[in-house]
Design an enzyme around this catalytic site. Structure first.
Site, PDB file in Angstrom:
ATOM      1  CG  ASP A 169      -1.496   1.154   1.639  1.00  0.00           C
ATOM      2  OD1 ASP A 169      -2.209   1.608   0.284  1.00  0.00           O
ATOM      3  OD2 ASP A 169      -1.644   1.734   2.674  1.00  0.00           O
TER       4      ASP A 169
ATOM      5  CD  GLU B 210     -11.949  14.026   7.734  1.00  0.00           C
ATOM      6  OE1 GLU B 210     -11.814  13.261   8.895  1.00  0.00           O
ATOM      7  OE2 GLU B 210     -13.135  14.437   7.273  1.00  0.00           O
TER       8      GLU B 210
ATOM      9  NE  ARG C  97      -3.030  11.500   1.184  1.00  0.00           N
ATOM     10  CZ  ARG C  97      -3.497  10.155   1.107  1.00  0.00           C
ATOM     11  NH1 ARG C  97      -2.694   9.046   0.560  1.00  0.00           N
ATOM     12  NH2 ARG C  97      -4.705   9.609   1.374  1.00  0.00           N
TER      13      ARG C  97
ATOM     14  CG  ASP D 278      -1.529   2.332   6.722  1.00  0.00           C
ATOM     15  OD1 ASP D 278      -1.995   1.894   5.559  1.00  0.00           O
ATOM     16  OD2 ASP D 278      -1.477   3.379   7.095  1.00  0.00           O
TER      17      ASP D 278
ATOM     18  CG  ASP E  35      -3.919  -1.591   2.880  1.00  0.00           C
ATOM     19  OD1 ASP E  35      -4.135  -1.182   1.580  1.00  0.00           O
ATOM     20  OD2 ASP E  35      -3.357  -0.721   3.752  1.00  0.00           O
TER      21      ASP E  35
END
Lengths: 898, 343
Positions: free
Chosen positions: A294, A351, A449, A608, A612
């Site tokens: 991941d 967030e 991101r 994590d 996943d």
């Protein structure tokens, strides 16, 4: 539907004191190996067949069963006792409660709950947010009222825990096939000897028996052969030793403890040691070919920092609105610590980064209740009424809040993946959209991101209608999710774009080195991420997985379900690195399954987060990063640690060692048992195939469990063919495991086992002792072969052990010493005086082992059995040196490793 | 905060050599030189040992006379079990060209007699033989009790099939004078067998100790009459009996029968000359197509003739040396290549 509801006791333990023995025994004898030994035991009780006394099988069997039982009991005792109950809670308190809850049946879906509460004639919908699951921690309040809906084994946590499927290693499968082959071999030997017996009975036995006055009844030679077959099955069963499986378990357990104890995989900042959550897969860690990783939280730290934003195409006029949205639209909880500082409890670090950014720019999120959100807007406290919360999930990829501001206007604030949000914009946003898209690609190119944010003004009436429909939908039970999703779709449209945010997620320490090292070890790393293509590629570059001289970057998009699956796989496997972006959790698992199925390779998945879990469960080995995103990944995993970089040590050091040790262990174990057993086979040809054993019954009983078990266990647990530093420095050392190269030498070993019979046989032919007394008797032969055997297998283990710790010394020398002391005890006058029938070998050790010629036989047997193996290994190292040989040669010129 | 620190510390694995897999250890990594010299040493040792064993095997004087065919009349008589009470003597002459120096041992040797059959080995009672309970015949099937129900002593197949030829060696001094070569039967059995494993039941009178038992069916007389002259050789502690009861490992075996008593003419050993064996032929080997022989042998430092062992050592030594030479050749050749590659 009616359910028998469970009480709140949780029986994670399988047994109680009373039921332990019968249940455990029953379970143990369900295992094929144990059942087989029980069958042998029963065979031995038939006097016509019995060729060994009963204790030769029962003593090891009881020992093995006891050991397993003790292990099961301790496992059971340590299994966790978790707090109970799923609780329904709501902000309102019900003091006198007379309602009815209608809800779904117990299931394992953590993110879903449907139900309706009927109370006082009105219906209230129950969904996931109104439920506290077992295992949750209550925050921001010191108490709450609730009602227990499911308890004990019905809780979602418990429903989830039982679902893991049993994983087996390739060594396990190999071992099972091997055991089957050996059974086949055993039956062959038995058949040969049975035929031999029939012929012998026909030619010689008949006359010999009549001579002995053995004329009980005419014996049919074919029937006698049939009985002999079973007798030899009993004698030769030691080729598949009873202690094999339990020894393998013990070794694996030891390796697991070494993983748990390793300080070099301990992450001090989070106080997290590595943990082997499964104890049965260790050697598979030495055979990994594909790592599926991941990205977020695994390769990266998952500590987000707000880096950049594009606000209204860089027109800062709507700046305030932008940050207001960031402060309003999230699931963050706030808490004030004793010093009066605001602490944010975040579910997702993204967030957290956004809310913190808003805070730093003057829009401070202060607190929330189920109905309100309070914000300090540039110094003044403002409370918004929270009208609806449209939550985030992996399919929607966006979340929204609907609030009424103090001026009474209703607004919908939305944030989410750019692609999703862009589809839902009002047509008037076109220019802004192109501008923002450019910015977004720019951000992604830097590995950031991104999220797009937008708002919508809502009409009071429209909202009220919509809200009514939502409440209706909520109270129904059938197709509720679909209806709600439709309603969400309905209101989240005609959005006005506000801009986009970019959050940086830094790479974890040591990721680059780990990736480089694993690539050198010929492990292919696939990164599976839900991020944008640009972000993913950028991370690829950052991790050194992609370099400028690679011109083909391959990205999987939507090819998984279609027929091109195979082509895709072919192509992907040719690449050194594969980065899959925009994949859903399900697709992650599909990719893993694909490689598992068509490549026949050993796979490892590391991740994590909850997304996943499916991938971790479907890979051969699942590794969970115990990090920011909760425990689901860790709970589903086989191994867990805090940082991606520990993967290098787990695979290259622990995995490699486990694999090498296990191979050495199995090679030696089979060798020693073949050497032990083949002697009986050859002896059969000289004792009229009468199923006479060569050794004393006690020796047969003790050989595997006392005389030779500990040295090989010590080797299996402690051996280090190269040091951990060397394993880390030369990742190429990992390759033999991937090709499964190490467990194929036993054939050669076995050929050498024949010297054990034929040298004593030849020597005993015309032997006389130093005082002229005969020494060629059966008992002396038994003692000579047994002693030769113990010495040969001890020398062999001494040569196989490349890392001689104190423990190895104690075990190897101790085993030989034990052998001799037990031998002399059993052959002593005293014990014969007490049990004349059980210990008929009185005085044998004393007489035989003081004869020079016996020792000459033992010496020659040892030389003839061991030297060929040494020569073979020497030539192998010289002619086909492997890297591990060279690594040893660099340090100390090592030619003699197992 | 303090508590937290303790938590942190408690989760940190202990830094012990054992847990960190850092136990001080000796790495067994032999260099090519060490292995090659080991091979040479072992090869030379085996070769040397082989030569020594060969020489000592050659120094042994051994005469083996197979009398199965030579005593044809007796053999024929014994074919028929009903003739068990008929005596049959057989004389075999042979010439000893060289004297046998030192201790000389007389063995009887059987071919094709399977003393190692599973049921045969089991068929005895150690409790009976140690004298604790003469009537314990538990494991002795099929020779537990006689036809009239009395327990057999000694019971079992081994005892029943005891070798019962008597062998006397005559030294033919000249054509008319035959001297009986003095032989002793003591110290033919193992000490532990004679004094621990086999004991007569404690009774004043041996025959009353065996009262209520039957003789083995094949035996002409009961066990307490094996040697009535010497109580130390009678009953279960009879040397011939004990020797027989120590079952042989393989179907062809020899067992010690007598030792030369070195007195008079025989102080030096057996002088060269003409000898003859007088054999009281009782043991019927013809029925199982076996053969029997008498063996006279001297000994050396390692015991009896170990020609096989000598040859096996020679072969192993030669092969090991050969292997070491070829290994050295391969190693040297590849070493050149390796250094070449490194450059």
């Amino acid at each position: 539907m009616l359910f028998l509801f469970q009480d709140n006791r949780i029986h994670t333990s399988k047994y109680s004191i009373l039921t332990f023995l019968p249940i455990n025994l029953f379970e143990q004898f369900q295992r094929v190996a144990n059942a087989y030994f029980l069958f042998l035991l029963i065979l031995q009780l038939i006097p016509e067949i019995s060729s060994l006394t009963w204790f030769t099988t029962i003593v090891p069997l009881v020992l093995v069963v006891t050991m397993t039982a003790v292990k099961d009991a301790t496992d059971d005792y340590h299994s966790t006792h978790l707090p109970p109950s799923n609780i329904l809670y709501h902000g309102v308190c019900f003091l006198y409660f007379t309602g009815i809850v209608v809800c779904e049946a117990p299931n394992n879906k953590l993110d879903k709950f449907t139900g309706v509460l009927s109370w006082n004639g009105s219906k209230h919908s129950l969904n996931n947010e109104k439920i506290i699951l077992r295992g949750c921690v209550l925050r921001n309040t010191s108490w709450c009222f609730g009602m227990v809906i499911f308890a004990g084994p019905d809780t979602k946590l418990m429903q989830n825990s039982g679902k893991t499927k049993f994983k087996r290693t390739s060594i396990d499968r190999l071992m099972n096939t091997l055991v089957l082959w050996i059974f086949g071999f055993l039956i062959c030997l038995g058949t040969i000897l049975a035929i031999g017996n029939s012929i012998w009975e026909n030619q010689v036995g008949d006359q010999f028996r009549t001579f002995l006055f053995w004329n009980e009844r005419e014996k049919n030679s074919v029937f006698s052969g049939f009985l002999t077959f079973w007798s030899y099955i009993i004698i030769l069963n030691t080729v598949v030793p009873i202690s094999l499986y339990v020894s393998v378990e013990v070794i694996r357990l030891g390796h697991s403890y070494f993983i748990n104890w390793d300080r070099k995989m301990y992450y001090s900042r989070k106080a997290t040691p590595a943990e082997a959550r499964t104890t049965t897969l260790n050697e598979e860690l030495g055979q990994i070919e594909y790592v599926f990783s991941d990205k977020t939280g695994t390769l990266t730290q998952n500590i987000m920092t707000f880096k950049k934003c594009s606000i209204n195409g860089r027109i800062y006029g709507k700046r305030n609105l932008f940050f207001l949205l960031l402060a309003l639209c999230h699931t963050v909880m706030s808490e004030e610590n004793s010093a009066g500082e605001l602490i944010y409890q975040v579910q997702s670090p993204d967030e957290g980064a956004l809310v913190t950014a808003a805070k730093n720019l003057g829009f401070i999120f202060k607190s929330r209740t189920p109905e309100t959100i309070t914000i300090e807007e540039l110094g003044t406290l403002v409370t918004y009424q929270l009208l609806a919360f449209l939550d985030f999930n992996n399919f929607r990829k966006r979340m929204s809040v609907i609030v009424r501001n103090p001026e009474g206007q209703i607004k919908l604030y939305s944030k989410g993946a750019d692609t999703i949000l862009f589809e839902r914009l009002h047509p008037s946003n076109e220019d802004l959209l192109t501008l923002t898209s450019d910015h977004l690609s720019e951000f992604a190119g830097e590995g950031l991101r991104t999220l797009a944010i937008a708002y919508r003004d809502l009409d009071d009436k429209y909202f009220r209608e919509w809200h009514k429909m939502l409440e209706d939908a909520n109270t129904t039970t059938d197709e509720r999710d679909e209806r709600i999703a439709g309603l969400y779709e309905e209101i989240e449209r005609d959005l006005m774009l506000l801009g986009a945010t970019a959050v940086e997620d830094k790479l974890q320490d040591g990721v680059i080195e780990t990736v480089t090292s694993l690539s050198l070890a010929n492990i292919k790393i696939w990164v599976l991420t839900g991020d944008k293509q640009e972000t993913a590629i950028n991370i690829g570059y950052a991790c050194n997985m992609l370099t400028d001289d690679m011109n083909d970057v391959f990205i999987i998009a939507h090819a998984l379900e279609s027929d091109v699956k195979n082509d895709l796989l072919e192509l992907a496997c040719m690449c050194k690195t594969v980065v899959c972006c925009r994949v859903t959790p399900l697709q992650k698992a599909q990719v893993v399954e694909l490689v598992k199925k068509y490549r026949n390779a050993v796979t490892l998945a590391i991740g994590d987060g909850a997304n996943d879990v499916s991938m971790i469960k479907s890979a051969h080995i699942g590794v969970g990063i115990s990090g920011q995103e909760g425990l689901q990944a860790v709970l589903a995993s086989d191994y867990s640690f805090a940082q991606f970089r520990y993967l290098q040590r787990l695979l290259l050091v622990h995995g490699r060692w486990s694999y090498v040790r296990m191979c050495k262990f199995l090679c030696y174990f089979f060798y020693k048992n073949f050497a032990f057993t083949l002697v009986h086979f050859w002896f059969g040809f000289f004792c009229g195939f009468s199923a006479q054993t060569v050794y004393d019954q006690w020796f047969i009983t003790l050989f595997n469990i006392v005389y030779t078990s500990l040295p090989v266990l010590a080797m299996g647990i402690f051996d280090q063919d190269v040091s951990d530093q060397n394993s880390m420095d030369y990742p190429q050392l990992y390759k033999p495991g991937q090709l499964n190269l190490l467990f194929n030498k036993h054939e050669f070993f076995i050929c050498m086992a024949h010297a054990l019979f034929f040298i004593p046989y030849g020597a005993f032919h015309n032997m006389a002792g130093e005082d002229g007394r005969h020494t060629a008797d059966y008992q002396s032969f038994a003692v000579t072969t047994a002693t030769s055997l113990v010495i040969v297998v001890s020398v062999q283990i001494a040569l196989d052990t490349s890392y001689w710790t104190v423990i190895n010394h104690v075990f190897i020398w101790g085993s030989i010493a034990t052998y001799f002391s037990i031998l002399f005890t059993m052959h002593s006058n005293g014990i014969f005086g007490i049990f004349p029938n059980q210990f008929p070998f009185v005085g044998n050790a004393r007489h035989s082992l003081t004869q020079k010629c016996i020792w000459l036989v033992i010496l020659l047997t040892t030389v003839a059995s061991v030297m060929p193996v040494v020569a073979f290994r020497f030539l192998k190292v010289d002619l086909f040196p492997t890297l591990s040989d060279q690594v040893c040669c660099c340090s100390a010129d090592g030619y003699l490793r197992g | 905060m303090k508590r937290k620190c303790q938590d942190y510390e408690s989760r940190l694995p202990d830094n012990t050599a054992m847990k960190q897999q850092q136990l001080p250890a000796f790495r067994l990594q032999l260099s090519a030189n060490e292995i090659l010299s080991g091979f040479f040493a072992i090869g030379l040792f085996c070769l040397g040992m082989g030569i020594i064993l060969l020489l000592s095997a050659k120094s042994i004087r051994e005469v083996e006379i197979n009398y199965t065919a030579k005593c044809a009349t007796c053999a024929k008589l014994r074919e028929d079990a009903t003739n068990f009470d008929k005596e049959c003597n057989c004389s075999i002459s042979f010439y000893l060209p060289q004297k046998m120096e030192g201790n000389v041992y007389l063995y009887y040797k059987l071919y094709g007699f399977y003393q190692n059959l599973y049921r045969y080995i089991l068929s005895r009672s150690n409790i009976q033989l140690v004298g604790t309970d003469v009537k314990d015949v538990r494991n002795c099937a099929p020779f537990k009790t006689s036809d009239n129900g009395l327990p057999i002593a000694p019971c079992g197949a081994i005892a029943n099939s005891m070798f019962n030829d008597t062998i006397v060696l005559l030294y033919n001094f000249n054509s008319s004078t035959h001297i009986r070569v003095p032989m002793v039967r003591t110290e033919t059995a193992w000490w532990t067998d004679k004094y621990v494993k086999f004991q007569n039941p404690t009774f004043q009178n041996l025959s009353s100790a065996f009262a209520g038992t039957a003789k083995p069916p094949n035996w002409p007389k009961p066990v307490y009459e094996l040697d009535e002259k010497d109580p130390g050789n009678n009953g279960f502690v009879n040397d011939d009996f004990i020797v027989w009861m120590r079952t042989a490992a393989f179907p062809n075996f020899k067992k010690l029968y007598r030792r030369l008593h070195r007195i008079g003419n025989f102080t030096e050993g057996l002088p060269a000359g003409s000898y003859s064996f007088i054999i009281n032929y009782n043991f019927p080997v013809g029925r199982f197509q076996g053969q029997k022989a008498v063996v006279l042998s001297t000994l050396t430092w390692s015991g009896g003739s170990s020609l096989f062992l000598a040859l096996a050592y020679l072969v192993t030594g030669a092969v090991t040396l050969l292997a070491s030479f070829s290994m050295m050749a391969v190693h040297l050749k590849l070493k050149e290549r390796k250094t070449f590659f490194l450059q």
